[in-house]
Design an enzyme around this catalytic site. Structure first.
Site, PDB file in Angstrom:
ATOM      1  N   SER A  17       1.507  -3.493   7.391  1.00 53.00           N
ATOM      2  CA  SER A  17       2.028  -4.201   6.217  1.00 53.00           C
ATOM      3  C   SER A  17       0.884  -4.900   5.492  1.00 53.00           C
ATOM      4  CB  SER A  17       3.118  -5.196   6.647  1.00 53.00           C
ATOM      5  OG  SER A  17       3.776  -5.689   5.510  1.00 53.00           O
ATOM      6  N   ASN A  18       1.211  -5.806   4.619  1.00 48.06           N
ATOM      7  CA  ASN A  18       0.172  -6.575   3.920  1.00 48.06           C
ATOM      8  C   ASN A  18       0.668  -8.005   3.771  1.00 48.06           C
ATOM      9  OD1 ASN A  18       1.651  -6.836   1.287  1.00 48.06           O
ATOM     10  ND2 ASN A  18       1.524  -4.603   1.423  1.00 48.06           N
TER      11      ASN A  18
END
Ligand code: CTP
Length: 431
Positions: A221-222
């Site tokens: 993810s980020n």
């Protein structure tokens, strides 16, 4: 002896006057910090405390820190009609914390005490920062009152998720004092409200970072928190739009948002956005969509005994390119460019490649800007207009600037002339 008000300049024509309403919730103590921040920012602050607030905090604390003694009653004030003086003189009224009772009274036009009377007696913009237990916050009655107020142009600073009174954890905790103060200063800087200039328009906003599965428990993810996307959805709804929010994050849904679609991966976001796109007047792709995903996510948890797994990645599909290609006439398409290097050059390249009308260049390495922060600093980069610098502000103010630009684009407004005195920054890196 009660403390004297803090020494601050007498209000002049240029001193903004803020009425700080405090209602009876445990978070009332945080209003002291809101008061201090507004005074430090050069505002004349007149505190108004409800009876409930006085059970949690003392009037002398506010009297000592504000620009005039705290007001607590419709009848015990030096002025016989304190609510009309306070309401008429205010440049902005902020209520922090705003309890369910105050929101209900304000929404239904009932003036049972000095604070609600002041709210009804003012024509100034109003900011409310609700705080209450999660069960109360989620009550349809509370949400409907907020939607009513939002539709009337009241700025809502939504509560955060976190620890609540009594040790519970959930949505309803008062927003941080700096967020509330920034919202007030944003309203003051901004002048009169935009009203319902997006009335009847369909606006789709994406928010948050996508999550791409590695196995049954792990994801790539980020750091996107979704705060900027939620602020855009809240602002668009407050201005009358029918908002669809496609989100990867669980945050309190902003008042007035018509549809929320929860997604996780880039592919799910694409499946939610693409079929809805042709019917939208405005699409704002604020989400940080993953560029790569594992080729073969495992259905089961990968055990560590086998050593670090080799994870092959494949590109995700850039569906903003598709939206650009298939854009119906009149639709305004807005992208975001989260960058750390060559911010404006990269943003401009994406604007052209994806056939956007506007891209929000976001230097996520700059102090106070980008992922997870409550504030942001961006440059609006247009296809046919001069760039517009939005200085470091709370994310709602940034959202307002983005939607102002959307309204201008819809009007086919002429390109703005370069103003070489205001930091207009075509080609310059974001500082
Ligand atoms: N975007 C998208 N689909 C993707 C990747 C990005 O729709 N698979 C959208 C984002 O929501 C954003 C814009 O494209 O509005 C720019 O995203 P960004 O990640 O900054 O740019 P990329 O084109 O992916 O380029 P790079 O990762 O090389 O910076």
């Amino acid at each position: 002896m009660s403390p004297q008000p803090a020494v601050s300049p007498q209000p002049t024509d240029r001193t903004p006057r803020v009425v700080l309403g405090v209602s009876g919730g445990i978070a009332a103590y945080k209003a002291v910090e809101v008061c201090r921040r507004l005074v430090d920012s050069g505002c004349h602050v007149a505190p108004v405390l409800t009876e409930g607030a006085l059970r949690f905090v003392g009037a002398p604390t506010f009297s000592a820190l504000a620009s005039e003694p705290a007001h607590t009653s419709l009848f015990d004030d030096a002025s016989p009609i304190p609510h009309t003086r306070l309401g008429q003189e205010a440049d902005v009224v902020v209520v922090a914390p705003a309890t369910a009772r105050v929101l209900a009274d304000y929404a239904s036009g009932r003036s049972g005490d000095l604070l609600t009377a002041t709210l009804l007696a003012t024509r100034a913009p109003v900011v409310v920062a609700p705080a209450m237990h999660t069960e109360m916050w989620e009550q349809p009655a509370v949400q409907e009152n907020l939607a009513t107020l939002s539709a009337r142009g009241v700025v809502i600073v939504p509560p955060e998720e976190g620890r609540l009174a009594g040790g519970d954890v959930g949505a309803g905790r008062l927003a941080a004092p700096e967020t509330i103060a920034a919202a007030v200063l944003g309203v003051l800087a901004d002048g009169p409200s935009r009203g319902r200039d997006l009335d009847g328009l369909k606006v789709l906003v994406t928010a948050g970072g996508t999550r791409e599965r590695i196995d049954a428990v792990r994801v790539i993810s980020n750091r996107s928190s979704g705060k900027q996307g939620y602020a855009l959805a809240a602002e668009a709804a407050a201005r009358g739009a029918r908002v669809t929010l496609v989100t990867t994050v669980e945050r309190p849904v902003p008042p007035g948002v018509a549809e929320v679609v929860r997604v996780e991966s880039a592919a799910e976001m694409e499946a939610a956005v693409v079929p809805r796109a042709p019917g939208q007047d405005v699409i704002v792709m604020a989400a940080a969509v993953a560029d790569f995903r594992p080729v073969e996510p495992s259905e089961r948890k990968i055990k560590k005994d086998g050593g670090p797994p080799a994870i092959s990645l494949e590109p995700t599909h850039d569906f903003l390119v598709d939206l650009g290609r298939a854009k119906p006439a009149g639709q305004v398409l807005v992208g975001f460019a989260a960058e750390t290097d060559d911010v404006l050059a990269n943003a401009r390249r994406k604007l052209v490649a994806k056939q956007l009308d506007l891209i929000v260049a976001n230097d996520v390495g700059a102090p106070g800007a980008g992922f997870e922060h409550d504030t942001n600093r961006v440059v609006l980069v247009f296809a046919n207009r001069v760039d517009h610098d939005v200085p470091l502000s709370d994310k709602r103010t940034v959202a307002r600037a983005v939607l102002d630009a959307v309204v201008d684009l819809r009007k086919g407004a002429a390109p703005t002339a370069p103003d070489l005195t205001d930091g207009t920054s075509q080609g310059d890196p974001i500082q």
